[in-house]
Scaffold this motif. Structure first.
Motif, short mmCIF file in Angstrom:
data_model
loop_
_atom_site.label_atom_id
_atom_site.label_comp_id
_atom_site.label_asym_id
_atom_site.label_seq_id
_atom_site.Cartn_x
_atom_site.Cartn_y
_atom_site.Cartn_z
N PRO A 104 0.83 -1.20 0.00
CA PRO A 104 0.00 0.00 0.00
C PRO A 104 0.87 1.25 0.00
N PRO A 105 0.41 2.32 -0.64
CA PRO A 105 1.17 3.56 -0.63
C PRO A 105 1.22 4.16 0.75
N PRO A 106 2.29 4.90 1.08
CA PRO A 106 2.46 5.42 2.44
C PRO A 106 1.62 6.65 2.71
N ALA A 107 0.31 6.48 2.89
CA ALA A 107 -0.58 7.56 3.28
C ALA A 107 -1.80 6.96 3.94
N PRO A 108 -2.39 7.64 4.92
CA PRO A 108 -3.61 7.12 5.54
C PRO A 108 -4.74 7.01 4.53
N ARG A 109 -5.69 6.16 4.81
CA ARG A 109 -6.80 5.95 3.89
C ARG A 109 -7.66 7.20 3.77
N HIS A 110 -7.67 8.05 4.79
CA HIS A 110 -8.47 9.27 4.74
C HIS A 110 -7.69 10.44 4.16
N ALA A 111 -6.53 10.18 3.57
CA ALA A 111 -5.69 11.27 3.08
C ALA A 111 -5.18 10.95 1.68
N PHE A 112 -4.78 12.00 0.97
CA PHE A 112 -4.11 11.86 -0.32
C PHE A 112 -2.62 11.69 -0.10
N SER A 113 -1.97 10.97 -0.97
CA SER A 113 -0.52 10.84 -0.94
C SER A 113 0.07 11.93 -1.82
N GLY A 114 0.59 12.98 -1.20
CA GLY A 114 1.04 14.14 -1.94
C GLY A 114 -0.07 15.16 -2.11
N MET A 115 0.30 16.37 -2.49
CA MET A 115 -0.70 17.43 -2.67
C MET A 115 -1.58 17.13 -3.88
N PRO A 116 -2.90 17.13 -3.73
CA PRO A 116 -3.78 16.91 -4.87
C PRO A 116 -3.63 18.03 -5.90
N THR A 117 -3.82 17.69 -7.17
CA THR A 117 -3.68 18.69 -8.22
C THR A 117 -4.69 19.84 -8.09
N PRO A 118 -5.95 19.61 -7.67
CA PRO A 118 -6.83 20.76 -7.47
C PRO A 118 -6.34 21.71 -6.38
N THR A 119 -5.72 21.16 -5.33
CA THR A 119 -5.20 22.02 -4.27
C THR A 119 -4.04 22.87 -4.77
N ALA A 120 -3.15 22.26 -5.57
CA ALA A 120 -2.04 23.03 -6.14
C ALA A 120 -2.56 24.12 -7.06
N ALA A 121 -3.56 23.80 -7.88
CA ALA A 121 -4.15 24.82 -8.75
C ALA A 121 -4.82 25.92 -7.94
N ALA A 122 -5.45 25.54 -6.83
CA ALA A 122 -6.10 26.53 -5.97
C ALA A 122 -5.08 27.49 -5.37
N CYS A 123 -3.90 26.99 -5.03
CA CYS A 123 -2.85 27.87 -4.48
C CYS A 123 -2.49 28.97 -5.46
N VAL A 124 -2.41 28.63 -6.74
CA VAL A 124 -2.10 29.64 -7.76
C VAL A 124 -3.29 30.56 -7.98
N ALA A 125 -4.48 29.98 -8.18
CA ALA A 125 -5.65 30.78 -8.52
C ALA A 125 -6.06 31.71 -7.38
N VAL A 126 -6.00 31.24 -6.14
CA VAL A 126 -6.43 32.06 -5.01
C VAL A 126 -5.52 33.27 -4.83
N VAL A 127 -4.22 33.08 -4.98
CA VAL A 127 -3.29 34.21 -4.85
C VAL A 127 -3.54 35.25 -5.94
N VAL A 128 -3.73 34.79 -7.18
CA VAL A 128 -4.00 35.72 -8.28
C VAL A 128 -5.32 36.44 -8.04
N HIS A 129 -6.33 35.71 -7.61
CA HIS A 129 -7.64 36.31 -7.36
C HIS A 129 -7.59 37.31 -6.21
N LEU A 130 -6.72 37.06 -5.24
CA LEU A 130 -6.61 37.96 -4.08
C LEU A 130 -5.85 39.24 -4.43
N VAL A 131 -4.73 39.09 -5.12
CA VAL A 131 -3.87 40.25 -5.42
C VAL A 131 -4.32 41.00 -6.67
#
Length: 250
Positions: free
Chosen positions: A131-158
């Protein structure tokens, strides 16, 4: 009803395409909002598929291809155009070098997104020996939507594109960090577990209604606060809890 999840996936793909077309017109905030719509449609895609109890290999592949566009290519172009491309007007001697490194960072972001989704597709169809090293209730690594949100939210804020080279350097470094987190094995708890908590369904619906109203009137501050709260909660959980084992996701 079985086609409905695919329609949400196509809507997600359209949001990414629309974001790129908005970038060509220099409408960075509109592109960031389009990526946000894609994130919402991506969540509805999975929820609808579970609701109608349908899953198909073509659905998995289509979802990943749409995610590469909406959460990979579109945020990478947005990050470069908003945070690096406008440096020539600043007249700094470092501008040319920062633009080159920024181009590399944006490509690294796209490559990391593609590698992560390819890993998810392989794990979906093939049973791993361990099994991959992550809990069943969690993603292994940052999900792609979260990474995209980091970019989009900063642009939308500034909103205003970056013109000072020190800020662009920080922005480019952040892109490299996001790229590394996407292909890492760092556990990222699923947002619904953190945001919903142990609230009753009625309280969850009330909280969702209030949240939607707050986003409508104060989207910049509310979305930035939600993203910061989620990332902080993930860091606290990783510091407190030992690493478990489980499944990975996109």
């Amino acid at each position: 009803m079985h086609v409905l999840p695919h329609l949400f996936t196509i809507g997600n793909l359209f949001a990414g395409y629309f974001a790129i077309s908005a970038l060509l017109r220099g409408e960075y905030d509109l592109a960031a909002m389009a990526i946000g719509v894609g994130i919402a449609l991506d969540g509805l895609d999975g929820a609808t598929a579970r609701l109608v109890r349908t899953a198909s290999p073509i659905g998995v592949q289509l979802d990943s291809l749409a995610d590469v566009v909406t959460f990979g290519v579109a945020p990478a172009f947005l990050a470069y155009a908003w945070g690096v491309e406008g440096l020539d007007a600043a007249g700094s001697e470092y501008s040319a070098h920062i633009r080159r490194v920024g181009w590399i960072a944006s490509f690294a972001y796209v490559a990391a997104c593609a590698l992560r989704l390819a890993r998810f597709n392989v794990m979906t169809h093939d049973e791993p020996e361990t099994p991959p090293p992550a809990p069943r209730h969690a993603f292994s690594g940052m999900p792609t939507p979260t990474a995209a949100a980091c970019v989009a939210v900063v642009v939308h804020l500034v909103k205003a594109p970056l013109a000072a080279w020190p800020l662009s350097v920080i922005w480019v470094a952040g892109l490299f960090v996001l790229s590394g987190l996407m292909i890492s094995r760092v556990p990222f708890a699923k947002p619904k577990r953190i945001l919903a908590g142990r609230l009753s369904p009625r309280l969850q619906m009330l909280a969702l209604a209030l949240l939607l109203a707050a986003v409508y009137y104060y989207s910049e501050i509310v979305l930035a606060a939600l993203l910061l709260a989620y990332l902080t909660a993930v860091e606290i959980q990783n510091l407190r809890a030992p690493r478990g084992r489980g499944t990975s996701n996109d």
